[in-house]
Motif scaffolding. Structure first.
Motif, mmCIF file in Angstrom:
data_model
loop_
_atom_site.group_PDB
_atom_site.id
_atom_site.type_symbol
_atom_site.label_atom_id
_atom_site.label_comp_id
_atom_site.label_asym_id
_atom_site.label_seq_id
_atom_site.Cartn_x
_atom_site.Cartn_y
_atom_site.Cartn_z
ATOM 1 N N GLU A 131 -41.328 -28.252 -26.796
ATOM 2 C CA GLU A 131 -41.771 -29.643 -26.926
ATOM 3 C C GLU A 131 -40.912 -30.375 -27.989
ATOM 4 O O GLU A 131 -40.379 -31.746 -27.973
ATOM 5 C CB GLU A 131 -43.204 -29.547 -27.171
ATOM 6 N N ASP A 132 -40.588 -29.901 -29.028
ATOM 7 C CA ASP A 132 -39.742 -30.244 -30.086
ATOM 8 C C ASP A 132 -38.492 -29.306 -30.635
ATOM 9 O O ASP A 132 -38.164 -29.338 -31.597
ATOM 10 C CB ASP A 132 -40.420 -30.556 -31.351
ATOM 11 N N LEU A 133 -37.950 -28.575 -29.461
ATOM 12 C CA LEU A 133 -37.145 -27.783 -29.673
ATOM 13 C C LEU A 133 -35.641 -28.202 -30.356
ATOM 14 O O LEU A 133 -35.145 -29.355 -29.998
ATOM 15 C CB LEU A 133 -36.642 -26.852 -28.433
ATOM 16 N N GLU A 134 -35.104 -27.825 -31.406
ATOM 17 C CA GLU A 134 -34.217 -28.073 -31.902
ATOM 18 C C GLU A 134 -33.333 -26.885 -32.578
ATOM 19 O O GLU A 134 -33.797 -26.137 -33.354
ATOM 20 C CB GLU A 134 -34.337 -28.858 -33.396
ATOM 21 N N ILE A 135 -32.034 -26.513 -31.942
ATOM 22 C CA ILE A 135 -31.040 -25.555 -32.252
ATOM 23 C C ILE A 135 -29.926 -26.018 -32.923
ATOM 24 O O ILE A 135 -29.060 -26.745 -32.298
ATOM 25 C CB ILE A 135 -30.774 -24.771 -30.861
ATOM 26 N N ASP A 136 -29.947 -25.745 -34.308
ATOM 27 C CA ASP A 136 -28.836 -26.431 -34.981
ATOM 28 C C ASP A 136 -27.439 -25.146 -35.169
ATOM 29 O O ASP A 136 -28.112 -23.906 -34.980
ATOM 30 C CB ASP A 136 -29.450 -26.475 -36.476
ATOM 31 N N ILE A 137 -26.578 -25.610 -35.232
ATOM 32 C CA ILE A 137 -25.325 -24.855 -35.675
ATOM 33 C C ILE A 137 -24.341 -25.452 -36.705
ATOM 34 O O ILE A 137 -24.217 -26.480 -36.870
ATOM 35 C CB ILE A 137 -24.726 -24.549 -34.097
ATOM 36 N N VAL A 138 -23.785 -24.438 -37.130
ATOM 37 C CA VAL A 138 -22.659 -24.639 -38.256
ATOM 38 C C VAL A 138 -21.490 -23.771 -37.748
ATOM 39 O O VAL A 138 -21.866 -22.605 -37.689
ATOM 40 C CB VAL A 138 -23.112 -24.370 -39.730
ATOM 41 N N LEU A 139 -20.384 -24.321 -37.851
ATOM 42 C CA LEU A 139 -19.165 -23.624 -37.578
ATOM 43 C C LEU A 139 -17.970 -24.238 -38.021
ATOM 44 O O LEU A 139 -17.707 -25.421 -38.372
ATOM 45 C CB LEU A 139 -19.119 -23.722 -35.916
ATOM 46 N N GLN A 140 -17.038 -23.318 -38.321
ATOM 47 C CA GLN A 140 -15.547 -23.828 -38.668
ATOM 48 C C GLN A 140 -14.441 -22.859 -38.375
ATOM 49 O O GLN A 140 -14.807 -21.440 -38.274
ATOM 50 C CB GLN A 140 -15.731 -23.859 -40.177
ATOM 51 N N SER A 141 -13.427 -23.275 -38.536
ATOM 52 C CA SER A 141 -12.306 -22.308 -37.999
ATOM 53 C C SER A 141 -11.352 -22.180 -39.394
ATOM 54 O O SER A 141 -11.492 -22.706 -40.475
ATOM 55 C CB SER A 141 -11.361 -22.725 -36.965
ATOM 56 N N PHE A 142 -10.776 -20.732 -39.440
ATOM 57 C CA PHE A 142 -10.118 -20.343 -40.770
ATOM 58 C C PHE A 142 -8.859 -19.703 -40.275
ATOM 59 O O PHE A 142 -8.806 -18.924 -39.508
ATOM 60 C CB PHE A 142 -10.990 -19.416 -41.446
ATOM 61 N N ASP A 143 -7.994 -19.965 -41.175
ATOM 62 C CA ASP A 143 -6.626 -19.218 -40.891
ATOM 63 C C ASP A 143 -6.560 -17.762 -41.140
ATOM 64 O O ASP A 143 -7.108 -17.446 -42.225
ATOM 65 C CB ASP A 143 -5.450 -19.897 -41.528
ATOM 66 N N LEU A 144 -5.948 -16.952 -40.327
ATOM 67 C CA LEU A 144 -5.718 -15.599 -41.001
ATOM 68 C C LEU A 144 -4.508 -15.512 -41.608
ATOM 69 O O LEU A 144 -3.651 -16.123 -41.405
ATOM 70 C CB LEU A 144 -5.692 -14.699 -39.399
ATOM 71 N N SER A 145 -4.673 -14.323 -42.718
ATOM 72 C CA SER A 145 -3.554 -14.129 -43.419
ATOM 73 C C SER A 145 -2.836 -12.497 -42.955
ATOM 74 O O SER A 145 -1.631 -12.562 -43.132
ATOM 75 C CB SER A 145 -3.783 -14.015 -45.053
ATOM 76 N N ALA A 146 -3.850 -11.822 -42.596
ATOM 77 C CA ALA A 146 -3.044 -10.566 -42.401
ATOM 78 C C ALA A 146 -4.533 -9.718 -41.607
ATOM 79 O O ALA A 146 -5.349 -9.936 -42.086
ATOM 80 C CB ALA A 146 -2.791 -9.734 -43.715
#
Length: 229
Positions: free
Chosen positions: A50-65
């Motif tokens: 009835e009041d469903l809220e699915i939040d998300i946080v995301l981000q991309s990061f560069d690889l070094s090794a």
């Protein structure tokens, strides 16, 4: 892509596989519910949805090794163990995410009926699993425009991807901003939360390492067959 931190709510209307996940866990083909379970199954679904809220946080990061027992990011953070290097083989970036059903824990404490509480928990699992499936499509669509693609998604604690990598994801994303906490034992709250990583590779590169292939049930799992990508 996604070089800055993104926070948003997943549209409930786009979680079209939730019944498939529910059947995976219960063998109940909703809405064709056996008569003796109709009330608790339906009530639990309605109460959550009835009041469903699915939040998300995301981000991309560069690889070094990429090393034998560690993958190092350019910002100095790292993922440990032998599996991250395999997960991120041929990758240029890693996308990290954390997602959660808002207020799930508080709502679950309101329920008094044990059967309704049981199905409420299963519905929560089904929705958060569907949220990850939705995210995979969301990322794939965005990357395809850049002639890139993603690897399979891996969750900390899953098939040799060590659970302590949960700390790295939380350091990178600070999901506390959307109300998700991490205990010293690596347990996330709200309880219906999920985190993971996926690599970003060129469209002509290959990385087919799939967590489903490590599961003893993958040959018979209905969800695995329908969400192999």
């Amino acid at each position: 892509m996604l070089t800055k931190k993104h926070i948003f709510t997943i549209p409930k209307a786009e979680l079209t596989q939730v019944y498939t996940y529910f059947k995976k866990h219960t063998n109940i083909d909703y809405p064709n519910v056996p008569k003796k379970y109709v009330t608790p199954v339906t009530s639990a679904y309605d109460f959550l949805a009835e009041d469903l809220e699915i939040d998300i946080v995301l981000q991309s990061f560069d690889l070094s090794a990429i090393q034998e027992n560690r993958v190092i990011l350019q910002n100095g953070e790292h993922f440990s163990g032998k599996m991250p290097g395999r997960i991120l083989e041929n990758s240029e970036k890693v996308i990290c995410f954390v997602s959660s059903i808002k207020n799930f824990d508080a709502k679950s404490q309101i329920l008094n009926d044990s059967m309704e509480s049981y199905f409420f928990d299963i519905w929560g699992t089904s929705f958060i699993e569907n949220a990850q499936s939705w995210l995979k499509d969301y990322i794939s669509n965005g990357l395809s425009e850049l002639k890139l693609k993603r690897t399979h998604v891996w969750n900390p604690g899953q098939h040799q991807f060590e659970l302590n990598n949960q700390r790295s994801i939380f350091k990178l994303l600070n999901p506390e901003d959307i109300g998700i906490q991490l205990s010293p034992s690596m347990k996330m709250t709200p309880i219906k939360s999920i985190s993971g990583i996926m690599g970003v590779i060129k469209h002509d590169e290959i990385n087919d390492l799939n967590p489903c292939d490590f599961c003893s049930l993958h040959k018979t799992c209905r969800v695995s067959k329908s969400t192999r990508s």
